[in-house]
Design a protein around this motif. Sequence first.
Motif, PDB file in Angstrom:
ATOM      1  N   ASP A 186      75.780   0.946  32.761  1.00 42.22           N
ATOM      2  CA  ASP A 186      75.490  -0.435  33.137  1.00 42.22           C
ATOM      3  C   ASP A 186      75.307  -1.233  31.849  1.00 42.22           C
ATOM      4  O   ASP A 186      74.333  -1.041  31.119  1.00 42.22           O
ATOM      5  CB  ASP A 186      74.220  -0.484  33.989  1.00 42.22           C
ATOM      6  N   CYS A 214      72.242  -4.600  30.671  1.00 41.80           N
ATOM      7  CA  CYS A 214      71.358  -4.207  31.779  1.00 41.80           C
ATOM      8  C   CYS A 214      70.113  -5.057  31.910  1.00 41.80           C
ATOM      9  O   CYS A 214      69.466  -5.052  32.959  1.00 41.80           O
ATOM     10  CB  CYS A 214      70.969  -2.747  31.647  1.00 41.80           C
ATOM     11  N   GLY A 238      66.724  -3.970  33.660  1.00 42.88           N
ATOM     12  CA  GLY A 238      67.093  -2.657  34.171  1.00 42.88           C
ATOM     13  C   GLY A 238      66.893  -2.394  35.638  1.00 42.88           C
ATOM     14  O   GLY A 238      66.984  -1.244  36.080  1.00 42.88           O
ATOM     15  N   THR A 255      70.180  -1.333  37.246  1.00 42.54           N
ATOM     16  CA  THR A 255      70.489  -0.013  36.683  1.00 42.54           C
ATOM     17  C   THR A 255      69.711   1.080  37.390  1.00 42.54           C
ATOM     18  O   THR A 255      70.276   2.125  37.757  1.00 42.54           O
ATOM     19  CB  THR A 255      70.155   0.016  35.181  1.00 42.54           C
ATOM     20  N   THR A 274      72.726   7.892  34.780  1.00 45.04           N
ATOM     21  CA  THR A 274      72.954   6.460  34.596  1.00 45.04           C
ATOM     22  C   THR A 274      72.334   6.018  33.281  1.00 45.04           C
ATOM     23  O   THR A 274      71.196   6.376  32.963  1.00 45.04           O
ATOM     24  CB  THR A 274      72.348   5.649  35.754  1.00 45.04           C
ATOM     25  N   GLY A 328      71.664   2.493  30.929  1.00 42.03           N
ATOM     26  CA  GLY A 328      71.665   1.047  30.787  1.00 42.03           C
ATOM     27  C   GLY A 328      71.725   0.679  29.320  1.00 42.03           C
ATOM     28  O   GLY A 328      70.991   1.236  28.502  1.00 42.03           O
ATOM     29  N   ASP A 386      71.822  -2.604  26.469  1.00 41.53           N
ATOM     30  CA  ASP A 386      71.610  -4.017  26.206  1.00 41.53           C
ATOM     31  C   ASP A 386      71.446  -4.199  24.700  1.00 41.53           C
ATOM     32  O   ASP A 386      70.986  -3.275  24.011  1.00 41.53           O
ATOM     33  CB  ASP A 386      70.366  -4.526  26.940  1.00 41.53           C
ATOM     34  N   TYR A 406      67.803   4.196  29.003  1.00 40.20           N
ATOM     35  CA  TYR A 406      68.238   2.915  28.454  1.00 40.20           C
ATOM     36  C   TYR A 406      68.378   3.047  26.940  1.00 40.20           C
ATOM     37  O   TYR A 406      67.597   3.761  26.304  1.00 40.20           O
ATOM     38  CB  TYR A 406      67.224   1.815  28.775  1.00 40.20           C
TER      39      TYR A 406
END
Length: 262
Positions: A43, A46, A49, A52, A64, A66, A68, A89
């Motif tokens: 993602d 994100c 989140g 996500t 998964t 995320g 950014d 993330y």
Amino acid sequence: MAYAANVIRGDDPSTTKLYGERTAKTSCQYLLPHVTKSAKILDVGCGPGIITADLAKIASDGSTIGVDNSEGIIKQASTSFPDVPNLKYQVGDATNLKDFADNSFDIVHAHQLLVHISNPVPVLKEFYRVCKPGGIIAVRESSPSVVLFLKPDLPGIRQYWDRAMAMMPKIGAQTQAGIDLEKWAKEAFGTDGEKLVYTKTPVWNAGHTERVTGPAAAHAIQYGMATQEEMDQWAEAWKEWDAAEDHEWVFEAGEILCRKGI
């Protein structure tokens, strides 16, 4: 890019509040039938989140990530979902997803990312590169210049938004992103071996009171968007909008689903 110009900070509370109500159900319903339990998902852009994390819960046997470009928002997202073990993330650049190999993900997703990027086609090409053959690239973008509905329709809000739309191209943002999305996707993905579906839907938005008050307003004034008097007038309009029963602010959005050729 809007964030590169430091006009919009991804971890600014006035920004994260706008994104904080977005969920997979409200923001990528068009994608959900294609998310399998074992999917490996990226993602991009994100933010805090939430979308996500929703995708990670659906793909509970997969993984998964995320991504950014804001370290602050990644720190926030990383501590917000301790109950989702298959989720992580990390800081990354949508224009250069160098941390990810070719053909790595079953789904590459972005929601309202390209609107902030001056040249979206290379970003979509990166999505295509890291997507597995047979995988899905899913992108949803609003066209903030196309206001479908505003209730209550206050002159102060219209004036504020007209000024914002005039400023966005100056900082590298795309006011027609949802409209241009299909064109960008065809340029990035070509027509050999993949299927492209494009649809239009409405997207509901939170108010912008936090963008016309406090540090965000001071920054916009410094950048030349408005005077303090204008900001104060717009803030009153947004406060009236926030207080109104059944207030709504709706843009047009475009969505694409592309299945990468095998």
